[in-house]
Design an enzyme around this catalytic site. Structure first.
Site, PDB file in Angstrom:
ATOM      1  N   ASN A 187      40.340  42.805  49.154  1.00 36.94           N
ATOM      2  CA  ASN A 187      39.183  41.907  49.139  1.00 36.94           C
ATOM      3  C   ASN A 187      38.238  42.235  50.287  1.00 36.94           C
ATOM      4  O   ASN A 187      38.651  42.523  51.401  1.00 36.94           O
ATOM      5  CB  ASN A 187      39.599  40.434  49.137  1.00 36.94           C
TER       6      ASN A 187
ATOM      7  N   GLU B  95      34.994  40.603  52.074  1.00 31.04           N
ATOM      8  CA  GLU B  95      34.135  39.422  52.224  1.00 31.04           C
ATOM      9  C   GLU B  95      32.836  39.801  52.920  1.00 31.04           C
ATOM     10  O   GLU B  95      32.675  40.916  53.432  1.00 31.04           O
ATOM     11  CB  GLU B  95      34.900  38.350  53.002  1.00 31.04           C
TER      12      GLU B  95
ATOM     13  N   CYS C  41      36.885  40.087  45.188  1.00 32.73           N
ATOM     14  CA  CYS C  41      38.355  40.026  45.169  1.00 32.73           C
ATOM     15  C   CYS C  41      38.957  41.423  45.060  1.00 32.73           C
ATOM     16  O   CYS C  41      38.352  42.348  44.491  1.00 32.73           O
ATOM     17  CB  CYS C  41      38.831  39.234  43.959  1.00 32.73           C
TER      18      CYS C  41
ATOM     19  N   GLU D  68      41.364  42.441  43.154  1.00 35.84           N
ATOM     20  CA  GLU D  68      41.612  42.886  41.772  1.00 35.84           C
ATOM     21  C   GLU D  68      40.392  43.585  41.191  1.00 35.84           C
ATOM     22  O   GLU D  68      40.483  44.651  40.581  1.00 35.84           O
ATOM     23  CB  GLU D  68      41.929  41.679  40.873  1.00 35.84           C
TER      24      GLU D  68
ATOM     25  N   CYS E 263      42.407  34.821  40.439  1.00 31.96           N
ATOM     26  CA  CYS E 263      41.420  33.782  40.115  1.00 31.96           C
ATOM     27  C   CYS E 263      40.886  33.970  38.688  1.00 31.96           C
ATOM     28  O   CYS E 263      41.055  35.028  38.070  1.00 31.96           O
ATOM     29  CB  CYS E 263      40.269  33.827  41.119  1.00 31.96           C
TER      30      CYS E 263
ATOM     31  N   CYS F 253      38.630  37.070  37.933  1.00 30.94           N
ATOM     32  CA  CYS F 253      39.388  38.333  37.870  1.00 30.94           C
ATOM     33  C   CYS F 253      40.143  38.436  36.551  1.00 30.94           C
ATOM     34  O   CYS F 253      40.209  39.508  35.936  1.00 30.94           O
ATOM     35  CB  CYS F 253      40.350  38.453  39.050  1.00 30.94           C
TER      36      CYS F 253
HETATM   37  N1  THU Z   1      41.054  36.693  46.632  1.00 28.08           N
HETATM   38  C1  THU Z   1      41.413  37.859  46.044  1.00 28.08           C
HETATM   39  O1  THU Z   1      41.014  38.939  46.489  1.00 28.08           O
HETATM   40  N2  THU Z   1      42.211  37.808  44.954  1.00 28.08           N
HETATM   41  C2  THU Z   1      42.803  36.676  44.476  1.00 28.08           C
HETATM   42  O2  THU Z   1      43.565  36.740  43.527  1.00 28.08           O
HETATM   43  C3  THU Z   1      42.506  35.386  45.101  1.00 28.08           C
HETATM   44  C4  THU Z   1      41.423  35.391  46.146  1.00 28.08           C
HETATM   45  C5  THU Z   1      40.239  36.761  47.856  1.00 28.08           C
HETATM   46  C6  THU Z   1      38.840  36.271  47.748  1.00 28.08           C
HETATM   47  C7  THU Z   1      38.544  35.869  49.172  1.00 28.08           C
HETATM   48  O3  THU Z   1      38.146  37.007  49.897  1.00 28.08           O
HETATM   49  C8  THU Z   1      39.871  35.412  49.719  1.00 28.08           C
HETATM   50  O4  THU Z   1      40.853  35.961  48.855  1.00 28.08           O
HETATM   51  C9  THU Z   1      40.035  33.906  49.794  1.00 28.08           C
HETATM   52  O5  THU Z   1      39.745  33.317  48.578  1.00 28.08           O
END
Ligand code: THU
Length: 160
Positions: free
Chosen positions: A56, A58, A67, A69, A106, A109
């Protein structure tokens, strides 16, 4: 539709799933998660055995992040458009923490996974940590998204 497979412990997963989870764990170390401090890694395997990973990323403008995935899925498609995606494993860690924590993908994804599996006409197996100790292996993205919205919805609208 095949059922979800539940495993009480990581060690009970099949070899390939464990291998992908380890790759995902390595990828999580490359996450950029200064805001949530929740680092996620994803590793997928293509039909020829190639592994593509994502983490991930940000951003100070929060919705601009992505994310793990989808980073892995889009990278795989961009680099190997002709190869089907067989399985994806997702793992997460709290920044600074040692142990993995659950990260059940999520909705967006899952939606992206669904379109990949529809396009390639083959389900994608999804390996995720369900709670502190147990893991779930889902047979497809479709199984994680009942009554989903797909391009069929758009097509049926156009045909009217
Ligand atoms: N996130 C993912 O990368 N994958 C998931 O399955 C759940 C959430 C990330 C998004 C964000 O950067 C952080 O986790 C918190 O939500």
């Amino acid at each position: 539709m095949r059922e979800f497979s539940m495993f009480n412990h990581f060690d009970e997963l099949d070899q390939e799933s464990k291998y992908l989870a380890h790759k995902a764990k390595d990828a999580a170390n490359h996450a950029h998660a200064p805001y949530s401090k929740f680092t996620v890694g994803a590793a997928l395997i293509l039909e020829d055995g190639t592994v593509v990973t994502g983490a991930n990323y940000e951003n100070a403008a929060y919705p601009s992040g992505m994310c793990a995935e989808r980073v892995a899925l889009f990278a795989a498609a961009a680099q190997h458009p002709e190869r089907r995606i067989m399985k994806i494993a997702i793992v997460a860690k709290k920044k600074g923490g040692k142990d993995l924590v659950p990260a059940t993908s999520c909705g967006p994804c899952r939606q992206v996974m669904l379109e990949f599996e529809m396009n390639q006409k083959k389900p994608i197996t999804i390996v995720m940590q369900a709670d502190d100790t147990s893991w779930v292996v889902a047979p497809s993205a479709q199984s994680l998204l009942p009554f989903s919205f797909t391009r069929n919805n758009l097509d049926s609208h156009h045909k009217k």
